[in-house]
Design an enzyme around this catalytic site. Structure first.
Site, PDB file in Angstrom:
ATOM      1  N   SER A 229       3.479  -2.091  10.359  1.00  0.00           N
ATOM      2  CA  SER A 229       4.942  -2.035  10.498  1.00  0.00           C
ATOM      3  C   SER A 229       5.627  -3.369  10.210  1.00  0.00           C
ATOM      4  O   SER A 229       6.583  -3.740  10.896  1.00  0.00           O
ATOM      5  CB  SER A 229       5.323  -1.504  11.888  1.00  0.00           C
TER       6      SER A 229
ATOM      7  N   GLU B 288      -6.862   4.568   8.023  1.00  0.00           N
ATOM      8  CA  GLU B 288      -6.672   5.991   7.705  1.00  0.00           C
ATOM      9  C   GLU B 288      -7.947   6.563   7.089  1.00  0.00           C
ATOM     10  O   GLU B 288      -8.304   7.717   7.325  1.00  0.00           O
ATOM     11  CB  GLU B 288      -5.453   6.162   6.781  1.00  0.00           C
TER      12      GLU B 288
ATOM     13  N   LYS C  80       0.122   4.235  -0.314  1.00  0.00           N
ATOM     14  CA  LYS C  80      -0.552   5.428   0.224  1.00  0.00           C
ATOM     15  C   LYS C  80      -0.363   6.604  -0.730  1.00  0.00           C
ATOM     16  O   LYS C  80      -0.250   6.398  -1.940  1.00  0.00           O
ATOM     17  CB  LYS C  80      -0.053   5.730   1.645  1.00  0.00           C
TER      18      LYS C  80
ATOM     19  N   GLU D 189      -5.285  -5.112  10.833  1.00  0.00           N
ATOM     20  CA  GLU D 189      -4.307  -4.036  10.957  1.00  0.00           C
ATOM     21  C   GLU D 189      -4.547  -3.268  12.254  1.00  0.00           C
ATOM     22  O   GLU D 189      -5.377  -2.344  12.281  1.00  0.00           O
ATOM     23  CB  GLU D 189      -4.427  -3.075   9.772  1.00  0.00           C
TER      24      GLU D 189
ATOM     25  N   HIS E 243      -9.545   0.880   5.198  1.00  0.00           N
ATOM     26  CA  HIS E 243      -8.247   1.142   5.841  1.00  0.00           C
ATOM     27  C   HIS E 243      -8.472   2.110   7.008  1.00  0.00           C
ATOM     28  O   HIS E 243      -9.295   3.018   6.927  1.00  0.00           O
ATOM     29  CB  HIS E 243      -7.273   1.745   4.816  1.00  0.00           C
TER      30      HIS E 243
ATOM     31  N   ASN F 127       0.877  -1.184   0.000  1.00  0.00           N
ATOM     32  CA  ASN F 127       0.000   0.000   0.000  1.00  0.00           C
ATOM     33  C   ASN F 127       0.907   1.224   0.000  1.00  0.00           C
ATOM     34  O   ASN F 127       1.465   1.585   1.035  1.00  0.00           O
ATOM     35  CB  ASN F 127      -0.890  -0.035   1.252  1.00  0.00           C
TER      36      ASN F 127
ATOM     37  N   GLY G  68       2.348   2.368  10.663  1.00  0.00           N
ATOM     38  CA  GLY G  68       3.258   3.490  10.458  1.00  0.00           C
ATOM     39  C   GLY G  68       3.965   3.948  11.717  1.00  0.00           C
ATOM     40  O   GLY G  68       4.567   5.020  11.744  1.00  0.00           O
TER      41      GLY G  68
HETATM   42  C1  PEP Z   1      -0.837   0.139   6.085  1.00  0.00           C
HETATM   43  O1  PEP Z   1      -0.939   1.339   5.879  1.00  0.00           O
HETATM   44  O2  PEP Z   1      -1.698  -0.644   5.654  1.00  0.00           O
HETATM   45  C2  PEP Z   1       0.312  -0.329   6.844  1.00  0.00           C
HETATM   46  C3  PEP Z   1       0.303  -1.543   7.310  1.00  0.00           C
HETATM   47  O3  PEP Z   1       1.338   0.586   7.020  1.00  0.00           O
HETATM   48  P1  PEP Z   1       2.775   0.294   7.686  1.00  0.00           P
HETATM   49  O4  PEP Z   1       3.284  -1.013   7.101  1.00  0.00           O
HETATM   50  O5  PEP Z   1       3.617   1.453   7.269  1.00  0.00           O
HETATM   51  O6  PEP Z   1       2.574   0.193   9.139  1.00  0.00           O
END
Ligand code: PEP
Length: 250
Positions: free
Chosen positions: A212, A97, A11, A167, A95, A9, A173
Site C-alpha cells: 500500500s 499472492e 498484477k 512485503e 510474491h 506490479n 492491497g
Molecule cells: C504488491 O502486490 O506487491 C503490492 C505491494 O501491492 P499494493 O501496493 O497494492 O499493496
C-alpha cells in the site's frame, strides 16, 4: 551508495489499450534527472507491447512470475529464456499472492530465483509475514526462513544480482501500510541476515518496501536508511500516483 528502485506490479490487470495509455503517460512524465531505476512488471501477454514502448526509455521491463523449469513439456509455463527473449530484465519471485493462492513453497521460490539468475534476469524476491504471524511476534523468523531458503539454494553471492522486497502480507492491497519504523526494523534485520554471510553483498543489495505504498507515504518510507525504493501494486496502475512515488525515490 545504492541506486533506488521503484517497480510497478500491475498484477492481472489491464488491456492492450490501457497498458499502452499507462506506459505512454509514465514514459512522458518520467524525469530524466531521477536517479532511481524504474521497472514496469507487466502481465505476460503485454510484455512485448511494453518492451517495444520502452525502447530508448529510462525504464526497464519486468515480469511477475517465471517457471522454475527450462524448456520442455510444462504446459502453461513461461521460462526465463522466453522472458529474456522478450526483453524482460527483472522478474518478481515469491510474491505473497503466489505463495498463498498458488501454493508456491520456499523451495519452489528458491528454484525460480535460481532459474532467473541463470537465465540472466534480476529476481525481485518477496518476503513478508501475515498479520497473525506479526501478532505472534514471528515477523523476523518468518522473513529469515523465506530468505534463508533462497540463500541456501543459490548462495549469498547471488544477491549481488538480485533485489529483495519486504512485503508484509497484511499491507498488500489493504490500504494498511507498515509505519516507517516497522518497515525499517525488518529491512535492517534482513540486511543483517545477509551481512552475517557477506558484509559486501549486504551493503550493496537493494531492499524494497511493498504494501500500500502511495504518493502520500512514499517519502517517509524511502527516507529510512535500509529502504531502497518500493514494489508498488495498486498505485502503479495510476500514472500520476506512480510518477509521484518515483519522484519520492529520487
Ligand atoms: C504488491 O502486490 O506487491 C503490492 C505491494 O501491492 P499494493 O501496493 O497494492 O499493496
Amino acid at each position: 551508495m545504492r541506486t533506488p528502485v521503484v517497480a510497478g506490479n500491475w498484477k492481472m490487470n489491464g488491456t492492450q489499450a490501457s497498458v499502452q495509455a499507462l506506459v505512454e503517460a509514465i514514459r512522458t512524465g518520467a524525469d530524466a534527472q531521477w536517479k532511481s531505476a524504474i521497472v514496469l512488471c507487466s502481465p505476460f501477454p503485454y510484455l512485448q507491447l511494453v518492451a517495444d514502448m520502452l525502447v530508448s526509455s529510462r525504464m526497464a521491463l519486468g515480469a511477475q512470475n517465471v517457471s522454475e523449469f527450462g524448456a520442455g513439456a510444462y504446459t502453461g509455463e513461461v521460462s526465463a529464456s522466453m522472458l529474456q527473449d522478450c526483453g524482460v530484465q527483472y522478474v518478481i519471485v515469491g510474491h505473497s499472492e503466489r505463495r498463498a493462492l498458488f501454493a508456491e513453497t520456499d523451495a519452489q521460490v528458491a528454484d525460480k530465483f535460481a532459474t532467473a539468475i541463470a537465465g540472466g534476469l534480476t529476481p525481485i524476491l518477496c518476503v513478508g509475514e501475515t498479520l497473525s504471524e506479526r501478532e505472534q511476534g514471528k515477523t523476523l523468523s518468518v522473513v529469515e526462513t523465506q530468505l534463508a531458503a533462497v540463500i541456501e539454494r543459490v548462495g549469498v553471492e547471488s544477491f549481488a544480482k538480485a533485489i529483495l522486497a519486504y512485503e508484509p502480507v497484511w499491507a498488500i492491497g489493504t490500504g494498511l501500510t507498515a509505519t516507517p519504523e516497522q518497515a525499517q526494523e525488518v529491512h535492517g534485520a534482513l540486511r543483517e541476515m545477509i551481512a552475517s554471510r557477506s558484509s559486501d553483498i549486504a551493503s550493496g543489495v537493494r531492499i524494497l518496501y511493498g504494501g500500500s505504498v502511495k504518493a502520500a507515504n512514499a517519502g517517509s518510507l524511502f527516507a529510512c536508511p535500509d529502504i531502497d525504493g518500493g514494489l508498488i501494486g495498486g498505485a502503479s496502475l495510476d500514472a500520476t500516483e506512480f510518477l509521484a512515488i518515483c519522484q519520492a525515490a529520487g
